[in-house]
Motif scaffolding. Structure first.
Motif, mmCIF file in Angstrom:
data_model
loop_
_atom_site.group_PDB
_atom_site.id
_atom_site.type_symbol
_atom_site.label_atom_id
_atom_site.label_comp_id
_atom_site.label_asym_id
_atom_site.label_seq_id
_atom_site.Cartn_x
_atom_site.Cartn_y
_atom_site.Cartn_z
ATOM 1 N N PRO A 33 0.800 -1.240 0.000
ATOM 2 C CA PRO A 33 0.000 0.000 0.000
ATOM 3 C C PRO A 33 0.826 1.281 0.000
ATOM 4 C CG PRO A 33 -1.015 -1.610 1.443
ATOM 5 C CD PRO A 33 0.302 -2.202 1.008
ATOM 6 N N LYS A 34 2.028 1.233 0.562
ATOM 7 C CA LYS A 34 2.878 2.434 0.616
ATOM 8 C C LYS A 34 3.531 2.745 -0.724
ATOM 9 C CE LYS A 34 4.110 1.533 5.465
ATOM 10 N NZ LYS A 34 5.235 1.230 6.395
ATOM 11 N N THR A 35 3.591 1.744 -1.612
ATOM 12 C CA THR A 35 4.350 1.925 -2.854
ATOM 13 C C THR A 35 3.519 1.769 -4.124
ATOM 14 O OG1 THR A 35 4.965 -0.434 -2.895
ATOM 15 C CG2 THR A 35 6.449 1.071 -1.741
ATOM 16 N N ILE A 36 2.236 1.455 -4.001
ATOM 17 C CA ILE A 36 1.404 1.181 -5.177
ATOM 18 C C ILE A 36 1.436 2.327 -6.186
ATOM 19 C CG2 ILE A 36 -1.031 1.115 -5.897
ATOM 20 C CD1 ILE A 36 -1.537 -0.995 -3.821
ATOM 21 N N SER A 37 1.400 3.538 -5.713
ATOM 22 C CA SER A 37 1.342 4.684 -6.622
ATOM 23 C C SER A 37 2.626 4.867 -7.419
ATOM 24 C CB SER A 37 1.046 5.966 -5.836
ATOM 25 O OG SER A 37 2.059 6.210 -4.866
ATOM 26 N N HIS A 38 3.694 4.168 -7.037
ATOM 27 C CA HIS A 38 4.980 4.316 -7.721
ATOM 28 C C HIS A 38 5.337 3.102 -8.579
ATOM 29 C CE1 HIS A 38 5.617 7.826 -5.214
ATOM 30 N NE2 HIS A 38 5.491 7.085 -4.118
ATOM 31 N N LEU A 39 4.451 2.133 -8.665
ATOM 32 C CA LEU A 39 4.760 0.920 -9.405
ATOM 33 C C LEU A 39 4.777 1.156 -10.908
ATOM 34 C CD1 LEU A 39 2.642 -1.758 -7.472
ATOM 35 C CD2 LEU A 39 5.081 -1.256 -7.252
ATOM 36 N N LYS A 40 5.589 0.383 -11.585
ATOM 37 C CA LYS A 40 5.719 0.458 -13.043
ATOM 38 C C LYS A 40 4.650 -0.407 -13.713
ATOM 39 C CE LYS A 40 8.906 -1.159 -16.648
ATOM 40 N NZ LYS A 40 10.201 -1.882 -16.876
ATOM 41 N N LYS A 41 3.937 0.179 -14.642
ATOM 42 C CA LYS A 41 2.893 -0.563 -15.356
ATOM 43 C C LYS A 41 3.515 -1.594 -16.296
ATOM 44 C CE LYS A 41 -1.170 0.232 -16.219
ATOM 45 N NZ LYS A 41 -2.427 -0.468 -15.865
ATOM 46 N N CYS A 42 2.814 -2.717 -16.468
ATOM 47 C CA CYS A 42 3.240 -3.707 -17.463
ATOM 48 C C CYS A 42 3.106 -3.087 -18.854
ATOM 49 C CB CYS A 42 2.353 -4.948 -17.396
ATOM 50 S SG CYS A 42 2.438 -5.872 -15.840
ATOM 51 N N ASN A 43 3.981 -3.466 -19.769
ATOM 52 C CA ASN A 43 3.779 -3.059 -21.148
ATOM 53 C C ASN A 43 2.950 -4.114 -21.854
ATOM 54 O OD1 ASN A 43 5.536 -5.179 -22.010
ATOM 55 N ND2 ASN A 43 7.320 -3.842 -21.716
ATOM 56 N N THR A 44 2.570 -3.857 -23.087
ATOM 57 C CA THR A 44 1.680 -4.757 -23.830
ATOM 58 C C THR A 44 2.269 -6.137 -23.979
ATOM 59 O OG1 THR A 44 0.806 -2.901 -25.084
ATOM 60 C CG2 THR A 44 0.405 -5.092 -25.968
ATOM 61 N N ASN A 45 3.566 -6.223 -24.289
ATOM 62 C CA ASN A 45 4.187 -7.524 -24.492
ATOM 63 C C ASN A 45 4.217 -8.337 -23.205
ATOM 64 O OD1 ASN A 45 4.733 -7.072 -27.187
ATOM 65 N ND2 ASN A 45 6.716 -6.110 -26.772
#
Length: 212
Positions: free
Chosen positions: A196-208
């Motif tokens: 919960p402390k880091t969710i806003s900083h996570l890197k999104k998956c790319n399409t591949n």
């Protein structure tokens, strides 16, 4: 003779071009169906570790990348965030048991941020057939031992196999494999509680990444 060879060469070239064209057409025609099947398979797996009643977002579109040694290695792991009315409530996390008897064991764990495990499944392994492969649902119900179990950093001693004084069965003739899976799920669930402390900083998956 030379004329015949040239003629045959032209015929072969035309045949190759037609074959390549047909292959490309078939690929394009079948691509949507293949992708739809991949999406369905992935959703079925996610449904096994996270009840669909928990969330109302598109779970597969809520995919992120995390790296942490608590997940068995320092490679990228996929994390799916379940949200209820835009609020994160649980995750499905792909993790690795790096101490399996025959190498890495890939696992996916579904849990909330309070340490409640909804389910876990083995994605890939190379364990001994007839012994270690009982971690797979198709061979045994053992993986259901984690359903609705709860763990937190102040209550970890019983989260191991019975041979080590814990709550989980080992297999006859095979303790290393279940021990590795239990430990991986334990560390992953404890890691999930820190998210919960880091969710806003996570890197999104790319399409591949999401299509793998």
């Amino acid at each position: 003779m030379l004329t015949i060879m040239r003629k045959n060469g032209v015929i072969l070239a035309i045949f190759a071009a037609i074959t390549t064209g047909l292959t490309a057409i078939i690929h394009e025609v079948t691509k949507p169906a293949i992708q739809a099947q991949k999406t369905l398979t992935k959703q079925n797996l996610l449904d096994q570790v996270l009840p669909s009643t928990l969330y109302n977002n598109n779970l597969q579109s809520s995919c992120y990348i995390v790296r942490n040694q608590e997940l068995g290695d320092n490679t990228e792991h996929r994390l799916y965030i379940a949200k209820k009315n835009e609020k994160p409530v649980a995750v499905a996390l792909e993790t690795t048991a790096s101490d399996g008897y025959s190498g890495n064991i890939k696992i996916i764990v579904g849990a909330n941020f309070n340490g409640l495990i909804y389910g876990a499944r083995v994605l890939e392994h190379h364990e001994t057939p007839g012994l270690g492969d009982k971690i797979e649902l198709r061979f045994s119900n053992w993986i259901h031992s984690f359903d609705n179990k709860k763990i937190n950093k102040n209550h970890v001693s019983s989260f191991t196999v019975k041979k080590d004084g814990g709550d989980f069965d080992q297999f006859t003739g095979a303790t290393i494999t279940p021990r590795a899976v239990v430990n991986a799920i334990k560390h992953s669930t404890l890691y999930i509680q820190t998210l919960p402390k880091t969710i806003s900083h996570l890197k999104k998956c790319n399409t591949n990444t999401t299509e793998e």
